[in-house]
Design a protein around this motif. Structure first.
Motif, mmCIF file in Angstrom:
data_model
loop_
_atom_site.group_PDB
_atom_site.id
_atom_site.type_symbol
_atom_site.label_atom_id
_atom_site.label_comp_id
_atom_site.label_asym_id
_atom_site.label_seq_id
_atom_site.Cartn_x
_atom_site.Cartn_y
_atom_site.Cartn_z
ATOM 1 N N TYR A 102 -6.589 4.295 -1.991
ATOM 2 C CA TYR A 102 -7.171 4.888 -0.783
ATOM 3 C C TYR A 102 -8.686 4.735 -0.742
ATOM 4 C CZ TYR A 102 -2.623 6.086 0.557
ATOM 5 O OH TYR A 102 -1.326 5.940 0.955
ATOM 6 N N ALA A 116 -2.040 12.329 -4.186
ATOM 7 C CA ALA A 116 -1.863 10.986 -3.614
ATOM 8 C C ALA A 116 -2.740 9.949 -4.315
ATOM 9 C CB ALA A 116 -2.170 11.014 -2.127
ATOM 10 N N HIS A 123 0.794 12.081 -12.211
ATOM 11 C CA HIS A 123 1.394 12.017 -10.880
ATOM 12 C C HIS A 123 2.826 12.544 -10.911
ATOM 13 C CE1 HIS A 123 3.602 9.717 -7.641
ATOM 14 N NE2 HIS A 123 2.826 10.540 -6.986
ATOM 15 N N ARG A 127 4.113 15.824 -8.930
ATOM 16 C CA ARG A 127 5.217 15.728 -7.966
ATOM 17 C C ARG A 127 6.311 16.731 -8.314
ATOM 18 N NH1 ARG A 127 5.905 11.693 -4.108
ATOM 19 N NH2 ARG A 127 8.159 11.763 -4.039
ATOM 20 N N ALA A 278 -2.258 16.523 4.012
ATOM 21 C CA ALA A 278 -1.195 15.536 4.251
ATOM 22 C C ALA A 278 -0.247 15.976 5.362
ATOM 23 C CB ALA A 278 -0.405 15.291 2.963
ATOM 24 N N GLY A 279 -0.070 17.290 5.515
ATOM 25 C CA GLY A 279 0.881 17.760 6.526
ATOM 26 C C GLY A 279 0.238 17.958 7.889
ATOM 27 N N THR A 282 0.018 14.436 10.379
ATOM 28 C CA THR A 282 1.366 13.883 10.498
ATOM 29 C C THR A 282 2.241 14.794 11.375
ATOM 30 O OG1 THR A 282 1.801 14.968 8.397
ATOM 31 C CG2 THR A 282 1.431 12.599 8.328
ATOM 32 N N VAL A 349 0.175 1.976 3.848
ATOM 33 C CA VAL A 349 -0.396 2.671 2.680
ATOM 34 C C VAL A 349 -1.153 1.648 1.833
ATOM 35 C CG1 VAL A 349 1.436 4.398 2.693
ATOM 36 C CG2 VAL A 349 1.667 2.417 1.226
ATOM 37 N N ARG A 351 -2.627 0.215 -1.829
ATOM 38 C CA ARG A 351 -2.498 0.177 -3.285
ATOM 39 C C ARG A 351 -3.600 -0.726 -3.828
ATOM 40 N NH1 ARG A 351 0.226 3.869 -2.046
ATOM 41 N NH2 ARG A 351 2.467 4.120 -2.347
ATOM 42 N N MET A 408 9.073 5.060 7.092
ATOM 43 C CA MET A 408 8.111 5.907 7.817
ATOM 44 C C MET A 408 7.550 7.001 6.921
ATOM 45 S SD MET A 408 10.143 6.423 11.309
ATOM 46 C CE MET A 408 10.940 5.044 12.078
ATOM 47 N N PHE A 409 8.298 7.353 5.890
ATOM 48 C CA PHE A 409 7.820 8.362 4.942
ATOM 49 C C PHE A 409 7.445 7.711 3.608
ATOM 50 C CE2 PHE A 409 10.383 10.741 7.976
ATOM 51 C CZ PHE A 409 9.604 11.870 8.201
ATOM 52 N N GLY A 410 7.143 6.429 3.630
ATOM 53 C CA GLY A 410 6.811 5.725 2.394
ATOM 54 C C GLY A 410 8.078 5.408 1.620
ATOM 55 N N ARG A 414 6.354 7.529 -4.491
ATOM 56 C CA ARG A 414 5.419 8.269 -3.635
ATOM 57 C C ARG A 414 6.059 8.613 -2.291
ATOM 58 N NH1 ARG A 414 0.351 9.007 -5.741
ATOM 59 N NH2 ARG A 414 0.107 7.749 -7.596
ATOM 60 N N CYS A 416 7.285 10.508 0.650
ATOM 61 C CA CYS A 416 6.661 11.761 1.098
ATOM 62 C C CYS A 416 7.454 12.990 0.631
ATOM 63 C CB CYS A 416 6.583 11.774 2.619
ATOM 64 S SG CYS A 416 5.955 13.323 3.256
ATOM 65 N N PRO A 417 6.847 13.855 -0.182
ATOM 66 C CA PRO A 417 7.563 15.054 -0.609
ATOM 67 C C PRO A 417 7.702 16.082 0.515
ATOM 68 C CG PRO A 417 5.336 15.010 -1.539
ATOM 69 C CD PRO A 417 5.511 13.742 -0.770
#
Ligand code: HEM
Length: 466
Positions: A102, A116, A123, A127, A278-279, A282, A349, A351, A408-410, A414, A416-417
């Motif tokens: 990022y 993230a 990580h 999570r 993050a929320g 979105t 996204v 990397r 759409m949620f990755g 990773r 999206c939790p």
């Protein structure tokens, strides 16, 4: 005449200088094995074209160079992939020489423990903690009833008003996450938090220039203020005997067996900020766009309304939604996914390679970014026939969520939790909105889709009782 010649000479000199600069920048990044592409200007690369023309820039470069091409965007040499198989491979194989990539401002302002951004073991541990806070059981048993209660109060009294639905959905996502994360209800603390949070969001999307007055510097100050507020809440809780059921309560409860890995205070703070961040956009933009698409598609509106009125018919006045009610909202879920597909909130996204990597026959040098551009898949006519049409029924006809290119949620480690929680929040909003109200747009309906979904003048609607 002489004056004209001077001007002409200056223009020719300037054009030659620009061409030399562009050429020099191409040569600088010429390496064997790299995909084709252009690198634009020194330092700025092709960032302006990318941000301004977004999807068109991507399609133009793809037409010239194929599904995988190089560029220089957001301050870094980057390989952009529109190849669904490569995208899937990258998401599923982060451990093999890839870490999150990022932009610097996002890394700086969201903190070094931002879930993230952290790689490897930490990580995985974070999570695990995150899932203990927002897994399906927690949503069913704890979070759903708070979301229901919040939505009833947030959507109370909208009748006979003209509202900016963009502002309202942002406020909804912000206030709800503050409540869920740290038990902060609408009021003075939330009011103090709000401007700081908005500055933080602006800062994460700015150039990392630490000078007075820049969005980046203001974002930094906002981050400090937010941490101060959250630290104060932690101290007050530690000094009190009360037990709290919100996310911070679970994280501070050292006896709670649900949380296997105990985070330090700094890690807790960065996790809380990451969850709110993050929320926020979105959930808010997807909700706004669902309202927009339903407004523009009366048949879909009528069907979703019927789904929610049917649920209300089985309930006493004021009775909250249950998990079974949520699970029965199949058309609503289809509307949300179709909205996410057409108004893509997360276009791609990033990397970063930690070593030279062989991908699709190309060699990506160590330290380069890879932009996994998932948006294009949402418009693939082989997966979504007539891709520009808003057609929620396609999700009912075929289990498109199980499609291997649904990203759409990755994806991978990773994924999206907050996928289920976000869907629950939007569903509960839509439940109360469509079952209580009808609405019409009253102007300001310009919507930008790239780089962020945004209604620059707001999206004003006149609301009345249904
Ligand atoms: C419509 C709603 C949402 C969409 C479309 C969405 C999309 C995404 C995507 C594409 C990623 C992957 C990022 C990557 O691979 O680098 C992601 C990650 C993440 N999302 Fe969401 N998200 C949504 C809602 C939420 C909510 C409500 C929360 C918080 C409760 C949340 C928290 C996170 C976090 C913490 C990550 C980072 C996960 C990690 O790096 O392990 N998201 N989201």
């Amino acid at each position: 005449m002489g004056f004209l010649l001077v001007i002409l000479g200056a223009i020719t000199g300037f054009i030659c200088f620009c061409i030399t600069l562009l050429k020099w920048n191409e040569v600088r990044y010429r390496r064997k094995g790299l995909p084709p592409g252009t690198m634009g200007w020194p330092v700025f690369g092709e960032t302006t074209e990318f941000l301004k023309y977004g999807p068109d820039f991507m399609r133009r470069q793809r037409a010239r160079y194929g599904n995988v091409f190089k560029s220089h965007i957001l301050g870094c040499p980057t390989v952009i992939s529109l190849d669904p198989d490569l995208n899937r491979y990258i998401l599923l194989n982060e451990g093999k020489g890839l870490i999150p990539g990022y932009p610097q401002s996002m890394l700086d302002l969201l903190g070094k423990w931002n879930i993230a951004a952290v790689p490897g073991y930490l990580h995985k541990a974070m999570r695990g903690v995150m899932f203990s806070l927002i897994n399906t059981n927690m949503i069913r048993d704890v979070l759903l009833k708070d979301i229901d209660c919040f939505m009833r109060s947030h959507l109370h009294n909208w009748s006979d008003k003209v509202l900016d639905i963009q502002e309202q959905t942002k406020e909804m996502a912000f206030l709800l996450s503050l409540k869920q994360v740290a038990g902060i209800s609408p009021g003075p603390v939330a009011d103090a938090f709000r401007p700081q949070f908005y500055k933080l969001v602006e800062g994460t999307l700015s150039m990392p220039i630490n000078l007075p007055g820049t969005n980046y510097r203001q974002g930094f100050q906002a981050r400090e203020n937010i941490l101060k507020l959250l630290r104060k809440t932690i101290e007050e809780r530690r000094a009190s005997e009360v037990t709290y059921e919100d996310m911070l309560g679970v994280l501070l409860d050292t006896d709670d067996e649900k949380v296997k890995y105990k985070l330090t205070d700094d890690q807790i703070l960065d996790l809380l900020v990451a969850i709110i961040y993050a929320g926020y956009e979105t959930v808010s933009t997807t909700t706004m766009m669902a309202v927009k698409y339903l407004h523009d598609n009366p048949r879909a509106l009528s069907q979703i309304r019927e789904e929610h009125l049917e649920i209300r018919r089985t309930k006493a006045t004021g009775e909250p939604l249950s998990w079974d009610d949520y699970k029965s909202m199949t058309f609503t879920r289809a509307v949300i996914y179709e909205t996410l597909r057409l108004a893509t909130v997360v276009n791609g996204v990033l990397r970063k390679t930690t070593k030279d990597m062989e991908l699709k026959g190309f060699t990506i040098p160590k330290g380069w970014k890879i932009y996994v551009y998932m948006r294009e898949t949402n418009f693939d006519p082989h997966i979504y026939p007539d891709p520009l049409a808003f057609n929620p029924w396609r999700w009912l006809e075929k289990n498109l969520e199980a499609n291997m290119y649904f990203m759409m949620f990755g994806g991978g480690n990773r994924l999206c939790p907050g996928k289920e929680l976000g869907t629950v929040i939007i569903s509960v909003f839509l439940h109360y909105f469509v079952s209580k109200y009808r609405w019409e747009e009253v102007g300001g309906d310009k919507i930008l889709k790239f780089p962020r979904v945004d209604a620059p003048n707001g999206l004003r609607i006149r609301v009345s009782d249904y």
